[in-house]
Design a protein around this motif. Structure first.
Motif, PDB file in Angstrom:
ATOM      1  N   MET A  46     -10.583  -3.330   1.565  1.00 61.08           N
ATOM      2  CA  MET A  46      -9.607  -3.732   2.581  1.00 61.08           C
ATOM      3  C   MET A  46     -10.313  -4.301   3.810  1.00 61.08           C
ATOM      4  O   MET A  46      -9.888  -5.316   4.362  1.00 61.08           O
ATOM      5  N   PHE A  47     -11.398  -3.650   4.227  1.00 62.29           N
ATOM      6  CA  PHE A  47     -12.163  -4.154   5.370  1.00 62.29           C
ATOM      7  C   PHE A  47     -12.732  -5.532   5.048  1.00 62.29           C
ATOM      8  O   PHE A  47     -12.643  -6.468   5.861  1.00 62.29           O
ATOM      9  N   TYR A  81     -11.357   5.509  -3.959  1.00 63.03           N
ATOM     10  CA  TYR A  81     -10.598   5.319  -2.720  1.00 63.03           C
ATOM     11  C   TYR A  81     -11.503   4.801  -1.602  1.00 63.03           C
ATOM     12  O   TYR A  81     -11.104   3.945  -0.816  1.00 63.03           O
ATOM     13  N   ALA A  82     -12.733   5.280  -1.541  1.00 62.79           N
ATOM     14  CA  ALA A  82     -13.673   4.811  -0.510  1.00 62.79           C
ATOM     15  C   ALA A  82     -13.960   3.319  -0.698  1.00 62.79           C
ATOM     16  O   ALA A  82     -13.985   2.560   0.284  1.00 62.79           O
ATOM     17  N   ILE A 131       0.840  -1.202   0.000  1.00 59.26           N
ATOM     18  CA  ILE A 131       0.000   0.000   0.000  1.00 59.26           C
ATOM     19  C   ILE A 131       0.874   1.250   0.000  1.00 59.26           C
ATOM     20  O   ILE A 131       0.656   2.174  -0.789  1.00 59.26           O
ATOM     21  N   LYS A 150     -11.967   1.217  -2.130  1.00 56.59           N
ATOM     22  CA  LYS A 150     -10.718   0.514  -1.825  1.00 56.59           C
ATOM     23  C   LYS A 150     -10.622   0.248  -0.319  1.00 56.59           C
ATOM     24  O   LYS A 150     -10.236  -0.838   0.110  1.00 56.59           O
ATOM     25  N   VAL A 151     -11.037   1.232   0.486  1.00 58.23           N
ATOM     26  CA  VAL A 151     -11.043   1.054   1.948  1.00 58.23           C
ATOM     27  C   VAL A 151     -12.051  -0.032   2.319  1.00 58.23           C
ATOM     28  O   VAL A 151     -11.770  -0.898   3.152  1.00 58.23           O
ATOM     29  N   ARG A 152     -13.216  -0.014   1.697  1.00 54.84           N
ATOM     30  CA  ARG A 152     -14.228  -1.043   1.945  1.00 54.84           C
ATOM     31  C   ARG A 152     -13.685  -2.420   1.551  1.00 54.84           C
ATOM     32  O   ARG A 152     -13.886  -3.411   2.248  1.00 54.84           O
TER      33      ARG A 152
END
Length: 176
Positions: A146-147, A139-140, A104, A142-144
Protein backbone atom coordinates in the motif's frame (compact mmCIF):
# COMPACT_ATOMS: atom_id res chain seq x y z
CA UNK A 1 -28.08 30.67 26.39
CA UNK A 2 -28.66 28.96 23.05
CA UNK A 3 -26.13 31.37 21.46
CA UNK A 4 -23.39 30.29 23.91
CA UNK A 5 -24.08 26.63 23.19
CA UNK A 6 -23.80 27.29 19.45
CA UNK A 7 -20.54 29.21 19.94
CA UNK A 8 -19.03 26.36 21.97
CA UNK A 9 -20.07 23.85 19.33
CA UNK A 10 -18.49 26.01 16.63
CA UNK A 11 -15.26 26.27 18.64
CA UNK A 12 -15.15 22.49 19.11
CA UNK A 13 -15.70 21.94 15.39
CA UNK A 14 -12.97 24.48 14.56
CA UNK A 15 -10.52 22.73 16.93
CA UNK A 16 -11.44 19.35 15.47
CA UNK A 17 -10.90 20.68 11.95
CA UNK A 18 -7.50 22.16 12.91
CA UNK A 19 -6.47 18.89 14.57
CA UNK A 20 -7.51 16.93 11.48
CA UNK A 21 -5.67 19.36 9.17
CA UNK A 22 -2.52 19.24 11.32
CA UNK A 23 -2.68 15.43 11.40
CA UNK A 24 -2.93 15.29 7.61
CA UNK A 25 0.04 17.66 7.23
CA UNK A 26 2.13 15.55 9.63
CA UNK A 27 1.07 12.33 7.90
CA UNK A 28 2.01 13.76 4.51
CA UNK A 29 5.36 14.91 5.93
CA UNK A 30 6.02 11.39 7.25
CA UNK A 31 5.09 9.98 3.83
CA UNK A 32 7.54 12.36 2.10
CA UNK A 33 10.30 11.45 4.54
CA UNK A 34 9.72 7.70 4.11
CA UNK A 35 9.51 8.17 0.33
CA UNK A 36 12.93 9.84 0.41
CA UNK A 37 14.44 7.22 2.75
CA UNK A 38 12.93 4.23 0.93
CA UNK A 39 12.56 5.10 -2.77
CA UNK A 40 10.63 2.57 -4.83
CA UNK A 41 12.52 1.17 -7.81
CA UNK A 42 10.48 1.01 -11.00
CA UNK A 43 13.29 0.08 -13.39
CA UNK A 44 12.17 -2.74 -15.65
CA UNK A 45 14.33 -4.57 -18.17
CA UNK A 46 12.73 -5.53 -21.46
CA UNK A 47 13.59 -8.12 -24.06
CA UNK A 48 16.03 -6.99 -26.73
CA UNK A 49 14.40 -6.85 -30.15
CA UNK A 50 16.11 -6.96 -33.52
CA UNK A 51 13.97 -5.11 -36.08
CA UNK A 52 14.20 -4.92 -39.85
CA UNK A 53 14.15 -1.64 -41.76
CA UNK A 54 10.32 -1.67 -41.74
CA UNK A 55 10.15 -2.06 -37.94
CA UNK A 56 9.13 -5.73 -38.03
CA UNK A 57 10.60 -8.04 -35.38
CA UNK A 58 13.28 -10.32 -36.81
CA UNK A 59 14.54 -11.75 -33.52
CA UNK A 60 14.06 -11.28 -29.79
CA UNK A 61 16.11 -12.13 -26.72
CA UNK A 62 15.10 -12.77 -23.12
CA UNK A 63 15.40 -9.87 -20.71
CA UNK A 64 18.23 -10.08 -18.14
CA UNK A 65 15.75 -11.62 -15.65
CA UNK A 66 14.88 -14.40 -18.15
CA UNK A 67 11.47 -13.01 -19.24
CA UNK A 68 9.90 -12.49 -22.62
CA UNK A 69 8.91 -8.92 -21.80
CA UNK A 70 8.07 -6.71 -24.76
CA UNK A 71 7.53 -3.00 -24.27
CA UNK A 72 3.96 -1.82 -24.81
CA UNK A 73 4.00 1.80 -26.00
CA UNK A 74 1.24 4.25 -25.02
CA UNK A 75 -0.16 4.18 -28.59
CA UNK A 76 -0.65 0.42 -28.36
CA UNK A 77 -2.99 0.74 -25.38
CA UNK A 78 -6.38 1.01 -27.04
CA UNK A 79 -9.44 2.38 -25.29
CA UNK A 80 -11.03 -1.09 -25.44
CA UNK A 81 -8.00 -2.66 -23.71
CA UNK A 82 -8.06 0.07 -21.07
CA UNK A 83 -11.80 -0.37 -20.45
CA UNK A 84 -11.50 -4.17 -20.21
CA UNK A 85 -8.61 -4.06 -17.73
CA UNK A 86 -10.23 -1.37 -15.59
CA UNK A 87 -13.58 -3.19 -15.60
CA UNK A 88 -12.01 -6.47 -14.52
CA UNK A 89 -9.27 -5.26 -12.16
CA UNK A 90 -10.04 -1.81 -10.75
CA UNK A 91 -13.22 0.06 -11.70
CA UNK A 92 -12.24 3.07 -9.55
CA UNK A 93 -8.63 3.32 -10.79
CA UNK A 94 -8.96 6.99 -11.75
CA UNK A 95 -10.77 7.92 -8.52
CA UNK A 96 -8.45 6.58 -5.78
CA UNK A 97 -4.91 7.54 -4.70
CA UNK A 98 -3.45 4.04 -5.19
CA UNK A 99 -5.39 2.35 -2.43
CA UNK A 100 -9.16 2.03 -2.25
CA UNK A 101 -10.26 2.33 1.40
CA UNK A 102 -13.78 1.11 0.60
CA UNK A 103 -12.39 -2.08 -0.99
CA UNK A 104 -10.10 -2.63 1.99
CA UNK A 105 -12.99 -2.39 4.47
CA UNK A 106 -15.16 -4.65 2.27
CA UNK A 107 -12.41 -7.28 2.01
CA UNK A 108 -11.71 -7.14 5.76
CA UNK A 109 -15.38 -7.68 6.56
CA UNK A 110 -15.84 -10.49 4.01
CA UNK A 111 -12.64 -12.27 5.02
CA UNK A 112 -13.39 -11.93 8.74
CA UNK A 113 -16.95 -13.22 8.38
CA UNK A 114 -15.89 -16.19 6.25
CA UNK A 115 -12.83 -17.00 8.37
CA UNK A 116 -10.62 -17.20 5.28
CA UNK A 117 -9.42 -15.00 2.44
CA UNK A 118 -12.31 -14.76 0.00
CA UNK A 119 -11.86 -11.22 -1.25
CA UNK A 120 -8.89 -9.01 -2.07
CA UNK A 121 -8.59 -5.26 -2.04
CA UNK A 122 -5.65 -4.73 -4.36
CA UNK A 123 -5.92 -1.90 -6.83
CA UNK A 124 -4.03 -1.93 -10.13
CA UNK A 125 -1.41 0.28 -8.48
CA UNK A 126 -1.03 -2.16 -5.56
CA UNK A 127 -0.76 -5.07 -8.02
CA UNK A 128 1.93 -3.14 -9.91
CA UNK A 129 3.83 -2.61 -6.64
CA UNK A 130 3.70 -6.39 -6.05
CA UNK A 131 4.81 -7.13 -9.64
CA UNK A 132 7.77 -4.75 -9.30
CA UNK A 133 8.79 -6.10 -5.91
CA UNK A 134 7.30 -9.57 -5.31
CA UNK A 135 7.16 -10.70 -1.70
CA UNK A 136 5.41 -13.39 0.30
CA UNK A 137 1.75 -12.56 0.90
CA UNK A 138 1.51 -11.37 4.50
CA UNK A 139 -0.32 -8.51 6.20
CA UNK A 140 2.99 -6.68 6.75
CA UNK A 141 3.82 -7.00 3.06
CA UNK A 142 0.30 -5.82 2.17
CA UNK A 143 0.95 -2.64 4.19
CA UNK A 144 4.29 -2.21 2.39
CA UNK A 145 2.48 -2.74 -0.92
CA UNK A 146 0.00 0.00 0.00
CA UNK A 147 2.84 2.39 0.83
CA UNK A 148 4.55 1.53 -2.47
CA UNK A 149 1.25 2.13 -4.29
CA UNK A 150 1.05 5.61 -2.74
CA UNK A 151 4.64 6.21 -3.85
CA UNK A 152 3.81 5.16 -7.41
CA UNK A 153 0.78 7.45 -7.47
CA UNK A 154 2.87 10.33 -6.11
CA UNK A 155 5.59 9.97 -8.76
CA UNK A 156 3.70 8.78 -11.86
CA UNK A 157 0.55 9.62 -13.79
CA UNK A 158 -2.36 7.17 -13.88
CA UNK A 159 -1.65 6.42 -17.54
CA UNK A 160 2.04 5.69 -16.77
CA UNK A 161 0.97 3.33 -13.97
CA UNK A 162 -1.51 1.54 -16.24
CA UNK A 163 1.10 1.22 -19.04
CA UNK A 164 3.71 -0.19 -16.65
CA UNK A 165 1.10 -2.58 -15.20
CA UNK A 166 0.21 -3.85 -18.69
CA UNK A 167 3.92 -4.25 -19.50
CA UNK A 168 4.44 -6.46 -16.42
CA UNK A 169 1.19 -8.39 -16.47
CA UNK A 170 2.06 -12.12 -16.49
CA UNK A 171 0.63 -14.19 -19.34
CA UNK A 172 1.96 -17.52 -18.12
CA UNK A 173 5.41 -18.95 -17.69
CA UNK A 174 8.04 -16.29 -18.36
CA UNK A 175 5.86 -14.26 -20.75
CA UNK A 176 4.90 -10.74 -19.70
Amino acid sequence: MKFLSHAKTSQKLARLFLLLAASLVVLFGVFLLLDKLYPFDTDVSYSTLILDDKGQIMNAYLSPDEKWRLYLSPEEITDDLKKAILYKEDKYFYQHPGINPISIVRALVQNTLSGRRTSGASTITMQLARLLNPKERTYANKVREMFNALQLEYHYSKDDILRLYLNLLPYGGNIE
